[in-house]
Design a protein around this motif. Structure first.
Motif, mmCIF file in Angstrom:
data_model
loop_
_atom_site.group_PDB
_atom_site.id
_atom_site.type_symbol
_atom_site.label_atom_id
_atom_site.label_comp_id
_atom_site.label_asym_id
_atom_site.label_seq_id
_atom_site.Cartn_x
_atom_site.Cartn_y
_atom_site.Cartn_z
ATOM 1 N N VAL A 1 0.857 -1.185 0.000
ATOM 2 C CA VAL A 1 0.000 0.000 0.000
ATOM 3 C C VAL A 1 0.895 1.239 0.000
ATOM 4 O O VAL A 1 1.749 1.387 0.872
ATOM 5 N N PRO A 2 0.737 2.136 -0.971
ATOM 6 C CA PRO A 2 1.625 3.297 -1.080
ATOM 7 C C PRO A 2 1.243 4.440 -0.126
ATOM 8 O O PRO A 2 0.854 5.513 -0.559
ATOM 9 N N LEU A 3 1.346 4.188 1.173
ATOM 10 C CA LEU A 3 1.025 5.203 2.180
ATOM 11 C C LEU A 3 2.134 5.258 3.211
ATOM 12 O O LEU A 3 2.863 4.282 3.414
ATOM 13 N N ALA A 4 2.239 6.392 3.895
ATOM 14 C CA ALA A 4 3.198 6.533 4.992
ATOM 15 C C ALA A 4 2.700 5.732 6.197
ATOM 16 O O ALA A 4 1.556 5.273 6.242
ATOM 17 N N GLU A 5 3.562 5.570 7.189
ATOM 18 C CA GLU A 5 3.266 4.704 8.337
ATOM 19 C C GLU A 5 2.015 5.124 9.109
ATOM 20 O O GLU A 5 1.189 4.282 9.452
ATOM 21 N N THR A 6 1.847 6.415 9.378
ATOM 22 C CA THR A 6 0.678 6.855 10.145
ATOM 23 C C THR A 6 -0.613 6.644 9.359
ATOM 24 O O THR A 6 -1.616 6.208 9.920
ATOM 25 N N GLU A 7 -0.576 6.946 8.052
ATOM 26 C CA GLU A 7 -1.763 6.734 7.220
ATOM 27 C C GLU A 7 -2.068 5.248 7.076
ATOM 28 O O GLU A 7 -3.225 4.842 6.988
ATOM 29 N N LEU A 8 -1.023 4.427 7.080
ATOM 30 C CA LEU A 8 -1.200 2.979 6.974
ATOM 31 C C LEU A 8 -1.875 2.422 8.228
ATOM 32 O O LEU A 8 -2.730 1.535 8.137
ATOM 33 N N LYS A 9 -1.533 2.972 9.388
ATOM 34 C CA LYS A 9 -2.188 2.556 10.633
ATOM 35 C C LYS A 9 -3.669 2.894 10.614
ATOM 36 O O LYS A 9 -4.513 2.091 11.025
ATOM 37 N N GLU A 10 -3.992 4.094 10.127
ATOM 38 C CA GLU A 10 -5.395 4.497 10.040
ATOM 39 C C GLU A 10 -6.157 3.617 9.058
ATOM 40 O O GLU A 10 -7.299 3.227 9.313
ATOM 41 N N LEU A 11 -5.536 3.277 7.933
ATOM 42 C CA LEU A 11 -6.172 2.408 6.943
ATOM 43 C C LEU A 11 -6.402 1.015 7.515
ATOM 44 O O LEU A 11 -7.462 0.427 7.316
ATOM 45 N N ALA A 12 -5.432 0.483 8.231
ATOM 46 C CA ALA A 12 -5.572 -0.841 8.831
ATOM 47 C C ALA A 12 -6.737 -0.857 9.816
ATOM 48 O O ALA A 12 -7.540 -1.800 9.837
ATOM 49 N N SER A 13 -6.843 0.178 10.605
ATOM 50 C CA SER A 13 -7.937 0.271 11.567
ATOM 51 C C SER A 13 -9.290 0.343 10.862
ATOM 52 O O SER A 13 -10.250 -0.320 11.257
ATOM 53 N N ALA A 14 -9.358 1.126 9.784
ATOM 54 C CA ALA A 14 -10.612 1.253 9.038
ATOM 55 C C ALA A 14 -10.994 -0.065 8.364
ATOM 56 O O ALA A 14 -12.171 -0.438 8.336
ATOM 57 N N LEU A 15 -10.008 -0.779 7.833
ATOM 58 C CA LEU A 15 -10.293 -2.062 7.185
ATOM 59 C C LEU A 15 -10.752 -3.112 8.193
ATOM 60 O O LEU A 15 -11.639 -3.918 7.897
ATOM 61 N N LYS A 16 -10.172 -3.093 9.381
ATOM 62 C CA LYS A 16 -10.609 -4.028 10.423
ATOM 63 C C LYS A 16 -12.049 -3.745 10.826
ATOM 64 O O LYS A 16 -12.847 -4.670 11.006
#
Length: 123
Positions: A68-83
């Protein structure tokens, strides 16, 4: 006992300077030009790969999203939203989002609605 140095070269570099003001202790550059804390964009082709895995997990199924082409903080938010979207648990490990269960198609749909290129990977 430490050996006494008699030259400035023996001190190991710059001792004191008022030219640029304060310097970063990590990279040694002036604080205005420091790049230590800058978020880095992950390398890759910009396509998120979604796959179903069971190896090394005691027979349990896990859906992984990598690249996923996102920075670490944005990746954490995306992971939370997907869960939350899948209604299950998961984790973010080394830039790979792991979602418990088989949710490949749901995650593909969710990533494309968020504007992220995604494709199915593996068998």
């Amino acid at each position: 006992m430490a050996k006494k140095t008699t030259s400035l070269a023996g001190l190991g570099g710059l001792v004191y300077s008022t030219d640029a003001g304060r310097h970063c202790p990590e990279c040694g550059k002036p604080l205005g030009a420091c790049i230590c804390g800058a978020p880095t964009q992950p390398a890759g082709d910009g396509v998120a790969r979604v796959r179903r895995e069971t190896k090394g997990r005691g027979g349990k199924t896990v859906t992984t999203v990598s690249g996923v082409p996102l920075a670490e903080t944005e990746l954490k938010e995306l992971a939370s939203a997907l869960k939350r979207r899948c209604g299950t648990g998961g984790a973010l490990k080394d830039g790979v989002i792991e979602i418990q269960g088989d949710h490949v198609q749901l995650l593909l749909d969710e990533l494309t609605t968020r504007g992220i290129k995604a494709k199915r990977s593996g068998g």
